[in-house]
Design an enzyme around this catalytic site. Structure first.
Site, PDB file in Angstrom:
ATOM      1  N   PHE A  42       0.856  -1.184   0.000  1.00 33.60           N
ATOM      2  CA  PHE A  42       0.000   0.000   0.000  1.00 33.60           C
ATOM      3  C   PHE A  42       0.898   1.242   0.000  1.00 33.60           C
ATOM      4  O   PHE A  42       1.837   1.332   0.798  1.00 33.60           O
ATOM      5  CB  PHE A  42      -0.917  -0.024   1.227  1.00 33.60           C
ATOM      6  CG  PHE A  42      -1.993   1.025   1.179  1.00 33.60           C
ATOM      7  CD1 PHE A  42      -3.119   0.839   0.401  1.00 33.60           C
ATOM      8  CD2 PHE A  42      -1.873   2.193   1.902  1.00 33.60           C
ATOM      9  CE1 PHE A  42      -4.117   1.802   0.351  1.00 33.60           C
ATOM     10  CE2 PHE A  42      -2.865   3.160   1.859  1.00 33.60           C
ATOM     11  CZ  PHE A  42      -3.991   2.966   1.072  1.00 33.60           C
ATOM     12  N   ARG A  69     -12.789  -4.074  -6.698  1.00 35.19           N
ATOM     13  CA  ARG A  69     -12.528  -4.734  -5.420  1.00 35.19           C
ATOM     14  C   ARG A  69     -13.821  -4.874  -4.627  1.00 35.19           C
ATOM     15  O   ARG A  69     -14.587  -3.917  -4.487  1.00 35.19           O
ATOM     16  CB  ARG A  69     -11.504  -3.891  -4.652  1.00 35.19           C
ATOM     17  CG  ARG A  69     -10.943  -4.554  -3.437  1.00 35.19           C
ATOM     18  CD  ARG A  69      -9.815  -3.724  -2.858  1.00 35.19           C
ATOM     19  NE  ARG A  69     -10.317  -2.487  -2.253  1.00 35.19           N
ATOM     20  CZ  ARG A  69      -9.672  -1.815  -1.296  1.00 35.19           C
ATOM     21  NH1 ARG A  69      -8.484  -2.238  -0.867  1.00 35.19           N
ATOM     22  NH2 ARG A  69     -10.177  -0.719  -0.795  1.00 35.19           N
ATOM     23  N   TYR A  83     -10.787   1.699  10.899  1.00 36.26           N
ATOM     24  CA  TYR A  83     -12.050   2.014  10.213  1.00 36.26           C
ATOM     25  C   TYR A  83     -12.457   0.991   9.163  1.00 36.26           C
ATOM     26  O   TYR A  83     -13.483   1.150   8.532  1.00 36.26           O
ATOM     27  CB  TYR A  83     -12.000   3.424   9.594  1.00 36.26           C
ATOM     28  CG  TYR A  83     -10.789   3.718   8.742  1.00 36.26           C
ATOM     29  CD1 TYR A  83     -10.699   3.251   7.439  1.00 36.26           C
ATOM     30  CD2 TYR A  83      -9.732   4.465   9.247  1.00 36.26           C
ATOM     31  CE1 TYR A  83      -9.589   3.517   6.659  1.00 36.26           C
ATOM     32  CE2 TYR A  83      -8.609   4.734   8.477  1.00 36.26           C
ATOM     33  CZ  TYR A  83      -8.538   4.255   7.182  1.00 36.26           C
ATOM     34  OH  TYR A  83      -7.431   4.509   6.413  1.00 36.26           O
ATOM     35  N   LYS A  84     -11.638  -0.043   8.959  1.00 38.88           N
ATOM     36  CA  LYS A  84     -11.982  -1.047   7.950  1.00 38.88           C
ATOM     37  C   LYS A  84     -12.792  -2.156   8.627  1.00 38.88           C
ATOM     38  O   LYS A  84     -13.915  -1.940   9.037  1.00 38.88           O
ATOM     39  CB  LYS A  84     -10.707  -1.544   7.276  1.00 38.88           C
ATOM     40  CG  LYS A  84     -10.062  -0.434   6.425  1.00 38.88           C
ATOM     41  CD  LYS A  84      -8.698  -0.790   5.894  1.00 38.88           C
ATOM     42  CE  LYS A  84      -8.160   0.349   5.041  1.00 38.88           C
ATOM     43  NZ  LYS A  84      -6.712   0.299   4.858  1.00 38.88           N
ATOM     44  N   ASP A 133       1.668  -4.968   8.536  1.00 42.63           N
ATOM     45  CA  ASP A 133       0.520  -4.070   8.459  1.00 42.63           C
ATOM     46  C   ASP A 133      -0.724  -4.946   8.348  1.00 42.63           C
ATOM     47  O   ASP A 133      -0.891  -5.686   7.375  1.00 42.63           O
ATOM     48  CB  ASP A 133       0.670  -3.135   7.250  1.00 42.63           C
ATOM     49  CG  ASP A 133      -0.423  -2.073   7.197  1.00 42.63           C
ATOM     50  OD1 ASP A 133      -1.530  -2.341   7.720  1.00 42.63           O
ATOM     51  OD2 ASP A 133      -0.181  -0.990   6.637  1.00 42.63           O
TER      52      ASP A 133
HETATM   53  C1  LIG Z   1      -6.042   1.449   4.611  1.00 41.53           C
HETATM   54  C2  LIG Z   1      -4.578   1.251   4.747  1.00 41.53           C
HETATM   55  C3  LIG Z   1      -3.787   2.186   5.409  1.00 41.53           C
HETATM   56  C4  LIG Z   1      -4.427   3.457   5.877  1.00 41.53           C
HETATM   57  O1  LIG Z   1      -3.552   4.351   6.424  1.00 41.53           O
HETATM   58  P1  LIG Z   1      -4.124   5.685   7.072  1.00 41.53           P
HETATM   59  O2  LIG Z   1      -2.963   6.259   7.748  1.00 41.53           O
HETATM   60  O3  LIG Z   1      -5.247   5.300   7.980  1.00 41.53           O
HETATM   61  O4  LIG Z   1      -4.660   6.538   5.982  1.00 41.53           O
HETATM   62  C5  LIG Z   1      -2.449   1.914   5.581  1.00 41.53           C
HETATM   63  N1  LIG Z   1      -1.900   0.775   5.110  1.00 41.53           N
HETATM   64  C6  LIG Z   1      -2.642  -0.147   4.458  1.00 41.53           C
HETATM   65  C7  LIG Z   1      -2.016  -1.398   3.970  1.00 41.53           C
HETATM   66  C8  LIG Z   1      -3.994   0.076   4.247  1.00 41.53           C
HETATM   67  O5  LIG Z   1      -4.732  -0.813   3.580  1.00 41.53           O
END
Ligand SMILES: *Cc1c(COP(=O)(O)O)cnc(C)c1O
Length: 415
Positions: free
Chosen positions: A129, A374, A225-226, A200
């Protein structure tokens, strides 16, 4: 394992027999909407409405500053952290909720590099990501450019770990494909080479069983939040294995990570334990909502959640392939349960307008550049019939080329 239904009636029967079916009533979901995006923003638990109203009206409105003690606001980061720990195979005192995933990654990475001062390589994958890669790039610049972010293909990770590797930094479930890394095997390879790991868990926590302790994981971060249903912008979490906590120093040395915040000393001394991962004042309203989301998951068995997630994914793959053959879709997610997260992705050359047309028809997934459609599966509030119907609507959108209208081609800021 549940066999995919062959008819819509069979899908209804799976719902009728589903032990997780009652959980759906705990969530606010608009009628007629099929929500396949809980992997980006989890749905709203009804209890979060009542809880946040109480925090605002009574705790903030009436109790004011006294709430830090009286309503135990000050404990929220570690209390919710201990609850998340139960979802990811961590122990009490190993997880704290704070900041965003990006910021926690920065803290974890800085802490890991400080624990391996003689090593210079951060090993990751090019399709990690982006924020994870960006935060690593920023940290490297801040540290004087002496480190290297080495990016290889996922399959090449084990072979790329060597005596120069300080830390292996990976997202457990790939955000585009949904492919899952073997956390335990990679962590063991890293340890054999003397390196640390940062996992992560953005697409893992609350989505599938994770066992950080069994994997021997060193550090981890994840998203509120996911799949944890914590609400938009919910704070994230940081995990530091207990054995590393004394050595773990992170650079965002704010007062609430201090050993004695209310002694107001001039010099920074890190708190004992995971509290040293905190920087400043916690976002109380968001933490209160996140606690409700996490409590909702803890009521159910993660193995049951996982089994249904895979069954929903199997049904979706089966139906989409049956109904959309020859329409330009290609499965981008592993079929194998052992390496599939809680999402199913398909590539399509016109993925963006196809997803916009689907959303207009009430099926909400998302699009990830360059060509990924997705679909996330959240077993607490998704039914087998929803998955059946989503595949039918996708088939119709493709067959009628309903997506090929100017309004569906115009890119929004958030995809
Ligand atoms: C959603 C996501 C993030 C989100 O990071 P934020 O700091 O909350 O914006 C980070 N890493 C991965 C792999 C994600 O899927």
């Amino acid at each position: 394992m549940t066999a995919p239904a062959q008819t819509r009636v069979a899908a209804e029967r799976l719902d009728a027999a589903d032990p997780l079916a009652p959980a759906r009533a705990d969530f606010a979901l608009p009628d007629g909407l099929i929500y396949l995006d809980g992997n980006s923003l989890g749905a709203l638990p009804h209890a979060a409405v009542a809880r946040t109203r109480d925090v605002v009206e009574r705790e903030w409105g009436d109790d004011l500053i006294r709430s830090w003690t009286k309503n135990r606001w000050i404990e929220l980061p570690t209390r919710v952290g201990d609850k998340i720990a139960r979802l990811i195979g961590a122990g009490a005192g190993e997880v704290v909720v704070a900041d965003s995933t990006s910021v926690n990654l920065f803290k974890a990475l800085a802490g890991a590099l400080a624990m391996r001062p003689e090593r210079r390589v951060i090993l990751s994958v090019a399709d990690n990501f982006p924020t994870d890669l960006y935060m690593a790039q920023g940290l490297i610049a801040l540290l004087g450019g002496r480190h290297e972010l080495r990016l290889v293909a996922a399959a090449d990770i084990p072979g790329a770990i060597d005596a120069t590797t300080a830390v292996v930094m990976l997202t457990h479930v790939n955000y585009r494909s949904g492919a899952v890394f073997d956390m335990k095997a990679i962590t063991q390879s890293a340890h054999r080479a003397g390196a640390l790991t940062i996992w992560d868990l953005a697409h893992s926590a609350g989505a599938l069983p994770v066992d950080l302790a069994a994997a021997g994981a060193d550090l981890a971060v994840g998203c509120g939040y996911k799949y944890l249903n914590g609400g938009p912008g919910a704070p994230a979490f940081l995990y530091v294995a207990e054995r590393h906590q004394r050595e773990f120093v992170q650079p965002l040395t704010g007062w609430l990570g201090h050993a004695a915040p209310f002694a107001f000393e001039t010099g920074y001394r890190p708190a004992a334990g995971i509290a040293r991962g905190i920087c400043g004042t916690p976002p109380v309203l968001s933490l209160a909502a996140l606690e409700i989301g996490v409590d909702g998951l803890l009521r159910f068995d993660m193995a049951a959640i996982r089994a249904k997630s895979l069954a929903l994914g199997d049904l979706f793959i089966r139906r989409v392939e049956a109904r959309c053959a020859g329409r330009g879709l290609a499965l981008a997610t592993p079929r194998d349960h052992g390496v599939r997260g809680s999402q199913v992705s398909f590539t399509h050359a016109d993925g963006y307008p196809v997803m916009q047309a689907l959303i207009a028809r009430g099926v909400i997934g998302d699009f990830r550049a360059p060509d990924i459609l997705r679909f996330g599966f959240t077993p607490l509030y998704l039914r087998y019939v929803d998955v059946w119907d989503a595949a039918e609507i996708l088939a119709d959108v493709l067959e009628t080329r309903a997506w090929d209208r100017p309004e569906f081609h115009a890119r929004a800021a958030v995809t």
